[in-house]
Design a protein around this motif. Structure first.
Motif, short mmCIF file in Angstrom:
data_model
loop_
_atom_site.label_atom_id
_atom_site.label_comp_id
_atom_site.label_asym_id
_atom_site.label_seq_id
_atom_site.Cartn_x
_atom_site.Cartn_y
_atom_site.Cartn_z
N HIS A 170 -24.28 -24.64 10.91
CA HIS A 170 -23.38 -25.09 11.87
C HIS A 170 -22.73 -26.33 11.23
O HIS A 170 -22.92 -26.61 10.18
CB HIS A 170 -24.71 -25.83 12.87
N SER A 172 -23.00 -29.27 12.27
CA SER A 172 -23.52 -30.41 12.27
C SER A 172 -24.07 -30.86 10.71
O SER A 172 -24.22 -32.31 10.69
CB SER A 172 -25.16 -30.28 12.57
N ARG A 196 -24.02 -17.05 10.00
CA ARG A 196 -25.44 -16.87 10.24
C ARG A 196 -25.90 -15.47 9.93
O ARG A 196 -25.07 -14.52 10.21
CB ARG A 196 -25.69 -17.23 11.72
N GLN A 210 -17.44 -23.24 14.56
CA GLN A 210 -17.79 -24.38 15.62
C GLN A 210 -16.91 -25.58 15.40
O GLN A 210 -16.24 -25.95 14.47
CB GLN A 210 -19.22 -24.68 15.17
N GLU A 212 -17.63 -29.65 15.91
CA GLU A 212 -18.91 -30.65 16.14
C GLU A 212 -17.98 -31.96 16.39
O GLU A 212 -17.00 -32.30 16.18
CB GLU A 212 -19.49 -30.94 14.51
N PHE A 250 -32.59 -29.74 20.55
CA PHE A 250 -32.19 -29.85 19.25
C PHE A 250 -32.94 -31.09 18.47
O PHE A 250 -33.05 -31.98 18.97
CB PHE A 250 -30.43 -29.98 19.16
N PHE A 252 -32.05 -32.62 16.14
CA PHE A 252 -31.05 -34.02 15.90
C PHE A 252 -30.48 -34.68 17.07
O PHE A 252 -29.99 -35.71 16.87
CB PHE A 252 -30.03 -33.51 14.83
N GLY A 284 -23.73 -27.14 22.96
CA GLY A 284 -24.96 -28.16 22.73
C GLY A 284 -24.59 -29.49 22.66
O GLY A 284 -23.63 -29.72 21.97
N PHE A 308 -22.06 -33.41 19.91
CA PHE A 308 -22.04 -32.12 20.42
C PHE A 308 -21.54 -31.05 19.36
O PHE A 308 -21.00 -31.38 18.50
CB PHE A 308 -21.20 -32.04 21.73
N GLY A 309 -22.02 -29.93 19.73
CA GLY A 309 -21.36 -28.60 18.96
C GLY A 309 -20.96 -27.57 19.88
O GLY A 309 -21.65 -27.32 20.75
N1 PHE Z 1 -25.52 -27.66 15.87
C1 PHE Z 1 -26.02 -27.06 17.06
C2 PHE Z 1 -25.94 -25.67 17.19
O1 PHE Z 1 -25.06 -25.05 16.12
C3 PHE Z 1 -25.17 -27.73 18.25
C4 PHE Z 1 -25.26 -29.19 18.33
C5 PHE Z 1 -24.38 -30.20 17.87
C6 PHE Z 1 -26.12 -29.50 19.48
C7 PHE Z 1 -24.56 -31.49 18.13
C8 PHE Z 1 -26.52 -30.89 19.48
C9 PHE Z 1 -25.56 -31.90 18.98
O2 PHE Z 1 -26.37 -24.79 17.89
#
Ligand code: PHE
Length: 343
Positions: A170, A172, A196, A210, A212, A250, A252, A284, A308-309
């Motif tokens: 991700h 993140s 993935r 994605q 972020e 999540f 984090f 998310g 968020f992502g």
């Molecule tokens: N990294 C999470 C995912 O891949 C998405 C996410 C990012 C959620 C940042 C909360 C904050 O699903």
């Protein structure tokens, strides 16, 4: 005299009917009419046979004819008719030109650019990180220690040479990289490719994209998160878009939420994309977990933040009605050229 005038008239007609065909025929014309032994010269030679009282009149007629023959010659020389090309391979300037095949932007790039642009207007700048990541930035720093069950949520590709290396699952991981370098206030957006270990199908792929987002400052609240994301979807999908937040998890973020928008494909009536619920999950999000801030030496009593992502493919699907994830990487021109003209 009569005869000569008649002759000149015939020559004029002959000249008028000539369609010169390349340099050779032009030269043949010049020799025939304007050359040293040419027709014009000969006619002037006839002058001596013309009675004195007609000389002036005949002279004028001859001069006119000479000029006529010369002007034609110059005209032809200048036009393409007199060029070195023959008619067969002459360029036809009236034909339509070749269509230059213009490249098109990939729909993923289009949507990514639009996301970056929308958040840019809110003061977010772009940050990037490596696609080959280490365990710390992808997991541990994000409050996902070894053996944390949430690691199973993401089927990770590991790199043989070094068990600590992996393909980021991700974006993140870029949050972690930015937090280790920058101090708040932080307002960044991180678009990129993630990986993935999924079996490739219309609905899943082993790599996708994605974006972020991370905002850390004093007094950042969940209300800021909601308003920011609401602004984003309105800009992306139109003012009539409706949103809903669902509690989620999540490691984090705390609290965490997933955001849905009303289905852009069926307008809420129910379709395959929204699985007949009328809602589609697009991202998310949550308030940055205090433990994560502390991991990077940021005082979590003073600073708060949201993150968020979102999946770029999902936004693309809703915007362009692309229903098979495999289309994005097959590079079929029939698919790609549908985005001609989009910027
Ligand atoms: N990294 C999470 C995912 O891949 C998405 C996410 C990012 C959620 C940042 C909360 C904050 O699903």
């Amino acid at each position: 005299m009569e005869q000569l005038l008649q002759q000149i008239e015939e020559y004029k007609q002959e000249i008028a009917s000539i369609i010169p065909n390349g340099a050779d025929s032009l030269e043949a014309y010049r020799i025939k009419f304007l050359g040293t032994k040419g027709i014009v010269k000969n006619l002037f030679g006839e002058m001596k046979n013309v009675p004195n009282d007609k000389k002036k009149e005949f002279g004028q007629i001859l001069n006119e004819f000479k000029q006529f023959a010369e002007t034609k010659y110059e005209e032809w020389k200048q036009s393409s008719a007199g060029s070195t090309q023959s008619t067969e391979n002459k360029v036809d300037l009236t034909l339509p030109g070749d269509v230059l095949p213009l490249g098109t932007r990939h729909p993923i790039s289009l949507v990514r650019n639009e996301i970056v642009h929308i958040f840019g207007r809110l003061g977010f700048s772009v940050a990037e990180g490596p696609e080959i990541e280490d365990d710390w930035h992808n997991f541990t720093a994000l409050n996902l220690p070894e053996n944390h069950p949430a690691r199973d949520m993401q089927d990770t590709f590991y790199i043989n040479q070094n068990p600590d290396w992996l393909l980021r699952t991700h974006t993140s991981s870029v949050q972690a990289r930015v937090l280790e370098k920058q101090k708040p206030p932080i307002r960044i957006i991180c678009p990129g490719r993630v990986y993935r270990n999924e079996t490739i199908s219309a609905r899943a792929h082993c790599f996708f994209h994605q974006t972020e987002g991370l905002y850390v400052d004093e007094n950042v609240s969940f209300a800021d998160l909601k308003q920011t994301l609401y602004f984003f979807v309105q800009e992306m999908f139109g003012k009539d878009v409706r949103v809903r937040f669902r509690p989620s998890y999540f490691p984090f973020t705390e609290p965490s939420a997933e955001m849905d928008i009303n289905c852009r494909i069926c307008g809420g009536a129910g379709c395959n994309v929204c699985k007949h619920t009328g809602w589609v999950e697009i991202l998310g999000s949550g308030m940055v977990h205090p433990k994560m801030l502390e991991n990077f030496g940021i005082d979590s009593n003073k600073y708060t933040g949201f993150a968020f992502g979102m999946g770029i493919e999902r936004i693309c699907q809703l915007k362009y009605r692309i229903n098979d994830l495999r289309l994005y990487s097959q590079n079929d021109v029939r698919f790609l050229k549908q985005f001609t003209g989009a910027v």
